[in-house]
Design a protein around this motif. Structure first.
Motif, PDB file in Angstrom:
ATOM      1  N   LYS A 142      -8.622   7.698  -7.768  1.00 36.61           N
ATOM      2  CA  LYS A 142      -8.171   8.030  -6.424  1.00 36.61           C
ATOM      3  C   LYS A 142      -7.322   9.291  -6.452  1.00 36.61           C
ATOM      4  CE  LYS A 142      -8.036   3.164  -5.071  1.00 36.61           C
ATOM      5  NZ  LYS A 142      -7.215   2.058  -4.553  1.00 36.61           N
ATOM      6  N   ILE A 143      -7.305   9.979  -5.334  1.00 34.28           N
ATOM      7  CA  ILE A 143      -6.476  11.170  -5.182  1.00 34.28           C
ATOM      8  C   ILE A 143      -5.719  11.070  -3.863  1.00 34.28           C
ATOM      9  CG2 ILE A 143      -7.986  12.643  -6.558  1.00 34.28           C
ATOM     10  CD1 ILE A 143      -9.081  13.767  -3.915  1.00 34.28           C
ATOM     11  N   LEU A 144      -4.620  11.803  -3.777  1.00 28.18           N
ATOM     12  CA  LEU A 144      -3.796  11.808  -2.572  1.00 28.18           C
ATOM     13  C   LEU A 144      -3.802  13.185  -1.943  1.00 28.18           C
ATOM     14  CD1 LEU A 144      -0.447  10.109  -1.952  1.00 28.18           C
ATOM     15  CD2 LEU A 144      -0.570  12.565  -1.628  1.00 28.18           C
TER      16      LEU A 144
ATOM     17  N   ARG B 223       0.822  -1.208   0.000  1.00 31.81           N
ATOM     18  CA  ARG B 223       0.000   0.000   0.000  1.00 31.81           C
ATOM     19  C   ARG B 223       0.857   1.260   0.000  1.00 31.81           C
ATOM     20  NH1 ARG B 223      -3.639  -1.700   5.034  1.00 31.81           N
ATOM     21  NH2 ARG B 223      -1.548  -2.363   5.671  1.00 31.81           N
ATOM     22  N   LEU B 224       2.043   1.175   0.530  1.00 32.27           N
ATOM     23  CA  LEU B 224       2.930   2.326   0.538  1.00 32.27           C
ATOM     24  C   LEU B 224       3.432   2.631  -0.874  1.00 32.27           C
ATOM     25  CD1 LEU B 224       4.942   1.408   3.737  1.00 32.27           C
ATOM     26  CD2 LEU B 224       2.728   2.525   3.520  1.00 32.27           C
ATOM     27  N   ALA B 225       3.732   1.597  -1.635  1.00 30.34           N
ATOM     28  CA  ALA B 225       4.129   1.812  -3.028  1.00 30.34           C
ATOM     29  C   ALA B 225       2.968   2.388  -3.836  1.00 30.34           C
ATOM     30  CB  ALA B 225       4.592   0.489  -3.635  1.00 30.34           C
ATOM     31  N   ARG B 226       1.764   1.936  -3.520  1.00 38.24           N
ATOM     32  CA  ARG B 226       0.594   2.483  -4.212  1.00 38.24           C
ATOM     33  C   ARG B 226       0.430   3.958  -3.901  1.00 38.24           C
ATOM     34  NH1 ARG B 226      -4.624  -0.613  -2.641  1.00 38.24           N
ATOM     35  NH2 ARG B 226      -3.226  -2.310  -3.279  1.00 38.24           N
ATOM     36  N   LEU B 227       0.788   4.355  -2.701  1.00 36.72           N
ATOM     37  CA  LEU B 227       0.712   5.767  -2.313  1.00 36.72           C
ATOM     38  C   LEU B 227       1.563   6.628  -3.235  1.00 36.72           C
ATOM     39  CD1 LEU B 227      -0.272   7.714   0.008  1.00 36.72           C
ATOM     40  CD2 LEU B 227       1.946   7.332   1.016  1.00 36.72           C
ATOM     41  N   VAL B 228       2.778   6.188  -3.512  1.00 35.70           N
ATOM     42  CA  VAL B 228       3.666   6.934  -4.396  1.00 35.70           C
ATOM     43  C   VAL B 228       3.101   6.962  -5.818  1.00 35.70           C
ATOM     44  CG1 VAL B 228       6.005   7.055  -5.309  1.00 35.70           C
ATOM     45  CG2 VAL B 228       5.629   6.316  -2.957  1.00 35.70           C
ATOM     46  N   SER B 229       2.508   5.860  -6.264  1.00 37.06           N
ATOM     47  CA  SER B 229       1.933   5.813  -7.613  1.00 37.06           C
ATOM     48  C   SER B 229       0.796   6.807  -7.766  1.00 37.06           C
ATOM     49  CB  SER B 229       1.440   4.390  -7.907  1.00 37.06           C
ATOM     50  OG  SER B 229       2.501   3.464  -7.835  1.00 37.06           O
ATOM     51  N   VAL B 230      -0.046   6.892  -6.749  1.00 40.47           N
ATOM     52  CA  VAL B 230      -1.151   7.852  -6.798  1.00 40.47           C
ATOM     53  C   VAL B 230      -0.628   9.274  -6.855  1.00 40.47           C
ATOM     54  CG1 VAL B 230      -3.117   8.757  -5.505  1.00 40.47           C
ATOM     55  CG2 VAL B 230      -2.768   6.303  -5.665  1.00 40.47           C
ATOM     56  N   ALA B 231       0.454   9.537  -6.129  1.00 41.27           N
ATOM     57  CA  ALA B 231       0.973  10.899  -6.050  1.00 41.27           C
ATOM     58  C   ALA B 231       1.622  11.341  -7.351  1.00 41.27           C
ATOM     59  CB  ALA B 231       1.968  11.004  -4.903  1.00 41.27           C
ATOM     60  N   ARG B 232       2.273  10.433  -8.063  1.00 37.01           N
ATOM     61  CA  ARG B 232       3.095  10.829  -9.203  1.00 37.01           C
ATOM     62  C   ARG B 232       2.487  10.546 -10.565  1.00 37.01           C
ATOM     63  NH1 ARG B 232       9.052   8.727  -7.122  1.00 37.01           N
ATOM     64  NH2 ARG B 232       9.156  10.035  -5.256  1.00 37.01           N
TER      65      ARG B 232
ATOM     66  N   TRP C 265      -5.761  17.551  -9.744  1.00 32.85           N
ATOM     67  CA  TRP C 265      -5.472  16.801  -8.524  1.00 32.85           C
ATOM     68  C   TRP C 265      -3.987  16.505  -8.364  1.00 32.85           C
ATOM     69  CZ3 TRP C 265      -9.242  17.173  -5.330  1.00 32.85           C
ATOM     70  CH2 TRP C 265     -10.558  17.188  -5.784  1.00 32.85           C
ATOM     71  N   GLU C 266      -3.148  17.162  -9.123  1.00 32.19           N
ATOM     72  CA  GLU C 266      -1.716  16.990  -8.951  1.00 32.19           C
ATOM     73  C   GLU C 266      -1.291  17.570  -7.599  1.00 32.19           C
ATOM     74  OE1 GLU C 266       2.287  18.643 -11.129  1.00 32.19           O
ATOM     75  OE2 GLU C 266       0.646  17.922 -12.395  1.00 32.19           O
ATOM     76  N   PRO C 267      -0.341  16.944  -6.909  1.00 34.43           N
ATOM     77  CA  PRO C 267       0.039  17.433  -5.573  1.00 34.43           C
ATOM     78  C   PRO C 267       0.449  18.898  -5.537  1.00 34.43           C
ATOM     79  CG  PRO C 267       0.942  15.244  -5.931  1.00 34.43           C
ATOM     80  CD  PRO C 267       0.313  15.659  -7.230  1.00 34.43           C
ATOM     81  N   LYS C 268       1.157  19.396  -6.549  1.00 42.81           N
ATOM     82  CA  LYS C 268       1.556  20.806  -6.556  1.00 42.81           C
ATOM     83  C   LYS C 268       0.346  21.722  -6.670  1.00 42.81           C
ATOM     84  CE  LYS C 268       6.185  20.089  -8.486  1.00 42.81           C
ATOM     85  NZ  LYS C 268       7.113  20.416  -9.586  1.00 42.81           N
ATOM     86  N   VAL C 269      -0.638  21.318  -7.454  1.00 45.28           N
ATOM     87  CA  VAL C 269      -1.864  22.118  -7.574  1.00 45.28           C
ATOM     88  C   VAL C 269      -2.617  22.123  -6.252  1.00 45.28           C
ATOM     89  CG1 VAL C 269      -4.036  22.379  -8.834  1.00 45.28           C
ATOM     90  CG2 VAL C 269      -2.000  21.581 -10.034  1.00 45.28           C
TER      91      VAL C 269
ATOM     92  N   ARG D  45      -0.575  10.608 -13.185  1.00 47.59           N
ATOM     93  CA  ARG D  45      -1.908  11.082 -13.532  1.00 47.59           C
ATOM     94  C   ARG D  45      -2.730   9.954 -14.145  1.00 47.59           C
ATOM     95  NH1 ARG D  45      -3.489  16.386 -17.240  1.00 47.59           N
ATOM     96  NH2 ARG D  45      -5.747  16.034 -17.211  1.00 47.59           N
ATOM     97  N   THR D  46      -2.077   9.097 -14.928  1.00 43.67           N
ATOM     98  CA  THR D  46      -2.780   7.971 -15.537  1.00 43.67           C
ATOM     99  C   THR D  46      -3.343   7.048 -14.471  1.00 43.67           C
ATOM    100  OG1 THR D  46      -1.287   8.075 -17.432  1.00 43.67           O
ATOM    101  CG2 THR D  46      -2.557   6.056 -17.153  1.00 43.67           C
ATOM    102  N   PHE D  47      -2.557   6.784 -13.448  1.00 44.49           N
ATOM    103  CA  PHE D  47      -3.028   5.923 -12.361  1.00 44.49           C
ATOM    104  C   PHE D  47      -4.187   6.571 -11.625  1.00 44.49           C
ATOM    105  CE2 PHE D  47      -3.031   4.096  -8.143  1.00 44.49           C
ATOM    106  CZ  PHE D  47      -2.806   2.759  -8.373  1.00 44.49           C
ATOM    107  N   ARG D  48      -4.107   7.871 -11.383  1.00 42.80           N
ATOM    108  CA  ARG D  48      -5.208   8.556 -10.695  1.00 42.80           C
ATOM    109  C   ARG D  48      -6.482   8.498 -11.514  1.00 42.80           C
ATOM    110  NH1 ARG D  48      -1.074  12.429  -9.620  1.00 42.80           N
ATOM    111  NH2 ARG D  48      -1.840  13.743 -11.315  1.00 42.80           N
TER     112      ARG D  48
END
Length: 454
Positions: free
Chosen positions: A144-146, A125-134, A268-272, A136-139
């Motif tokens: 899902k959003i982070l 689940r921790l690796a999935r966290l990074v995937s969601v954050a980086r 939903w990008e983290p910087k935005v 856009r295709t995965f989101r």
């Protein structure tokens, strides 16, 4: 003869009763008076008079088994019984200790009635966290959003967003969140060092959450009662910091909604999210819209204005004297692109000053200073990106609704304002004009009512 026999039996019985010693050589042998008694097989046992009627059959005794062997077997059976009882006792104590330890673990992994887990090394689940954050295709694919930080997570929960997984470093960090809204979420306790590695911020707060991507039409916005009939349309905004700042300004100005065309950076990008400071959960935001969909999200009737980002000296003088130029090609504008906004605009890189601009006439839209009266009815404002400017569809929509090019004059030799800065100036000016209009109309209705009912 019979009398003699009976006498001999009595004598033998008395001798057996008192015992006698016989000497054979050097060995003295004592006679065993109870040998015959061991061979007897009692048929029944009678209890005292108070328990008469109960008959218990005596167990069968193997007469051919020596006494020593029976005693040895009895000791073995007794030792085995004691060992079994001791083993059961040890097992009982172990089970009791295990139950106590389990109860302690459950109590330790609970906070105010909420159960949480402890992340093990290599948790997927921790690796999935990074995937969601980086990604856009995965989101987009997973929906899902982070969100990172207490304030942003609290804003999402207050608006009605649905949390899926919450990662936190300490129980105190978890208690800072509204726990009653985390009943259906999975809570995972991780090390702060791990969160620091995953986080993109300089000083992480120790709490990160994964939410289902919310539907703007189903969220509860607290500032909805303070909104004005003003919409913001973001056209080809590619910079995450600019888009987040524009969303924050739109929320502060009380905009009705925000519409993002295809070609804008992911909302939903983290910087935005960091730049918007919770604006995602204060007003409806509709991303990745075609221009036909943009018109469907606007009220009827509506006036669409576009922001003129041209800052050439000649253009400034023309606007100051209220002269509306009539260009014949897109290159004369500098703030608009002549190519339509296609679906793959976000992957297309082009130059607005290309040769294809020659000979193409644009819609005619009059220029107006930003502080003049332009927000006199439900209004929409289009802000273009700094790289590619406005799309042709934006200018066509402004012409169709009798809108204007809103110009912010700047001093000579200054190229233009930042798109987010221009949006903030125009949005707050539009809010001021709309509130003034509403106050004036309210006073007129009040005066009219007073005349009718003196």
């Amino acid at each position: 003869m019979a009398a003699y026999t009976r006498g001999m039996i009595c004598v033998i019985s008395m001798i057996e009763r008192h015992g006698f010693l016989t000497t054979r050589g050097c060995v003295t042998v004592e006679s065993k008076r109870y040998v015959r008694g061991l061979r007897r097989k009692p048929v029944r046992v009678l209890f005292p008079e108070n328990e008469t009627g109960k008959v218990i059959k005596a167990p069968q005794i193997q007469s051919d088994e020596p006494k020593i062997q029976r005693e040895t077997r009895g000791r073995i059976i007794s030792a085995a019984t004691e060992h079994h009882e001791e083993k059961n006792s040890v097992r009982t104590r172990t089970d009791a200790q295990s139950a106590t330890k389990h109860a302690f673990t459950v109590t330790k992994n609970e906070v105010d009635g909420l159960r949480y887990e402890r992340a093990s090394p290599g948790d997927k689940r921790l690796a999935r966290l990074v995937s969601v954050a980086r990604s856009r295709t995965f989101r987009d694919h997973q929906g899902k959003i982070l969100l990172e930080g207490r304030r942003l997570i609290c804003d999402a929960l207050d608006a009605g967003a649905k949390p899926q997984t919450v990662f936190f470093s300490t129980v105190d960090r978890l208690r800072e969140l509204p726990l009653d809204k985390l009943r259906r979420a999975t809570l995972v306790k991780v090390k702060f060092e791990d969160i620091k590695l995953w986080s993109d911020v300089v000083a992480p707060q120790g709490v990160i959450a994964i939410f289902s991507r919310p539907d703007p039409s189903q969220l509860n916005f607290a500032s909805k009662g303070h909104s004005v009939p003003l919409s913001l349309i973001c056209d080809n905004i590619r910079d995450p910091g600019n888009l987040g700042t524009m969303l924050r300004c739109a929320a502060a100005a009380g905009c009705h909604n925000v519409l993002l065309t295809k070609g804008c950076v992911d909302v939903w990008e983290p910087k935005v999210l960091r730049a918007a400071m919770g604006a995602h959960f204060r007003l409806p935001i509709y991303p990745s819209l075609d221009w036909d969909d943009v018109e469907n999200h606007l009220p009827k009737p509506v006036t669409v204005h576009v922001a003129d980002s041209s800052g050439s000296p000649n253009r400034s003088r023309e606007v100051e004297v209220n002269v509306s130029p009539e260009p014949s090609k897109a290159g004369d504008y500098g703030w608009v692109s002549t190519r339509p906004n296609r679906k793959n605009m976000e992957y297309e890189d082009y130059d607005s000053d290309s040769d294809s601009d020659e000979g193409l006439s644009l819609p005619r839209v009059d220029t107006k200073l930003y502080y003049d009266s332009w927000a006199q009815s439900p209004t929409a404002l289009v802000i273009g990106g700094e790289t590619h400017g406005l799309s042709l569809e934006a200018v066509q929509l402004a012409e169709k609704t009798d809108g204007h090019r809103l110009f912010i004059p700047v001093v000579p030799d200054v190229d233009s304002l930042n798109s987010a800065m221009a949006a903030s100036i125009l949005l707050f000016e539009g809010r001021k004009q709309l509130l003034k209009l509403l106050q004036t109309s309210g006073k007129k209705r009040q005066c009219k009512a007073e005349r009718q009912f003196p």
